[in-house]
Enzyme design. Structure first.
Site, PDB file in Angstrom:
ATOM      1  N   ASP A 231       0.850  -1.203   0.000  1.00 44.94           N
ATOM      2  CA  ASP A 231       0.000   0.000   0.000  1.00 44.94           C
ATOM      3  C   ASP A 231       0.878   1.242   0.000  1.00 44.94           C
ATOM      4  O   ASP A 231       0.533   2.266   0.581  1.00 44.94           O
ATOM      5  CB  ASP A 231      -0.924  -0.007   1.224  1.00 44.94           C
ATOM      6  CG  ASP A 231      -2.022   1.052   1.128  1.00 44.94           C
ATOM      7  OD1 ASP A 231      -2.421   1.395  -0.001  1.00 44.94           O
ATOM      8  OD2 ASP A 231      -2.468   1.546   2.177  1.00 44.94           O
ATOM      9  N   ASN A 236       1.875   7.394   2.750  1.00 45.32           N
ATOM     10  CA  ASN A 236       2.338   6.650   3.917  1.00 45.32           C
ATOM     11  C   ASN A 236       3.860   6.511   3.944  1.00 45.32           C
ATOM     12  O   ASN A 236       4.404   5.517   4.432  1.00 45.32           O
ATOM     13  CB  ASN A 236       1.645   5.280   4.032  1.00 45.32           C
ATOM     14  CG  ASN A 236       1.588   4.561   2.708  1.00 45.32           C
ATOM     15  OD1 ASN A 236       2.527   4.658   1.919  1.00 45.32           O
ATOM     16  ND2 ASN A 236       0.495   3.855   2.473  1.00 45.32           N
TER      17      ASN A 236
END
Length: 315
Positions: A231, A236
């Site tokens: 992901d 992130n």
């Protein structure tokens, strides 16, 4: 909301937490935990149990129904209270602060942790509470490795599995991969150190080439250790003056996953696209992927050679 939990947390005592734990345990077997089962677990007289249940329902830590039978559930507020109680008892945190981040499937709060051996000053950490129930069952089950083949589960159980999965991979990768140090995990929550710097998506880099190289180096190390983030994007990755750190790991996969190549390609493509769009830095996706896989193969060969040498010396 955790803010509501904090308002009532200090007035909860050991018997209240035992009731919450009893409902949590009963939810493994009942959609709604019968009062009789809770009575057996807590060993509290019915009148005292009833008094405490009314208060817990009023404080929105417990949900009660009378159809098709009288039963109880805890939802995230009750679960939050149980996790916070465990962290406080284990001295993983000593205080909790403001909400600093919220996503589809998690919410992050500031907290304070006392130093070990009472040396030094208290220092800031974060608590990440998983919230798998924020999205639909079908969507979660389609993309979440940690649910496996389970057909029946509660949102609470799904969140607990996500937290366990994320904490386990973080402890396996830290400190070889640059990520916040994991400190503790209980139920659906993880205590970890603060990520350094700011999100890549919100930062204007002065030396973007260095940061891109460092991000790809961390991807190589991660892959060499047998993991793919799954992901990865500018949302992130944290960047500071001298480092990058990856966050949000519950969706990770291993290189033997049937779609590992596709997932790795997506991770790398997300990073390359960001640097291309924002800084006009171009890298060939196929070349980068080949470098990552070659580095992993070399690492495996070196490990095998080291093990063979050690076995020979022992013989």
């Amino acid at each position: 909301m955790i803010d509501e939990v904090l308002k009532v947390f200090k007035k909860l005592d050991a018997k209240d937490f035992r009731i919450l734990t009893g409902i949590e345990t009963g939810m493994k077997h009942f959609e709604w935990v019968p009062v009789e089962e809770l009575n057996k677990y807590t060993k509290l007289p019915f009148d005292k149990l009833e008094y405490r249940l009314k208060r817990l329902v009023k404080d929105k830590l417990v949900v009660r129904t009378v159809r098709p039978y009288e039963g109880l559930q805890i939802y995230f507020e009750g679960y939050d209270a149980l996790a916070l109680n465990a962290f406080v008892k284990r001295k993983s945190i000593s205080a909790i602060g403001d909400e600093i981040g919220v996503g589809k499937e998690s919410v992050v709060y500031e907290a304070i942790r006392q130093p070990e051996l009472a040396i030094g000053e208290p220092y800031p950490v974060i608590i990440k509470f998983h919230r798998e129930g924020r999205t639909s069952f079908k969507q979660i089950k389609r993309v979440r490795e940690h649910l496996g083949e389970r057909e029946h589960f509660s949102w609470i159980y799904a969140s607990r599995l996500a937290a366990q999965r994320e904490y386990e991979v973080m402890t396996q990768l830290y400190p070889r991969v640059s990520l916040p140090k994991p400190l503790d995990q209980n139920r659906h929550a993880i205590v970890m150190e603060l990520a350094k710097g700011n999100l890549l998506s919100k930062t204007k880099l002065l030396d973007p080439e260095w940061y891109l190289d460092e991000i790809l180096r961390q991807v190589k190390i991660t892959y060499s250790l047998g993991f793919i983030h799954a992901d990865l994007s500018e949302y992130n990755i944290f960047v500071s003056e001298d480092s990058v750190q990856f966050i949000d790991w519950p969706q990770y996969v291993t290189p033997d996953h049937p779609h590992a190549d596709e997932i790795l390609e997506r991770d790398v493509s997300n990073v390359l696209t960001h640097f291309s769009r924002k800084y006009n830095i171009e890298r060939e996706l196929e070349e980068v992927l080949e470098e990552i896989k070659s580095a992993a193969e070399k690492s495996i060969e070196e490990t095998e050679e080291t093990e063979e040498t050690e076995e020979t010396e022992e013989t």
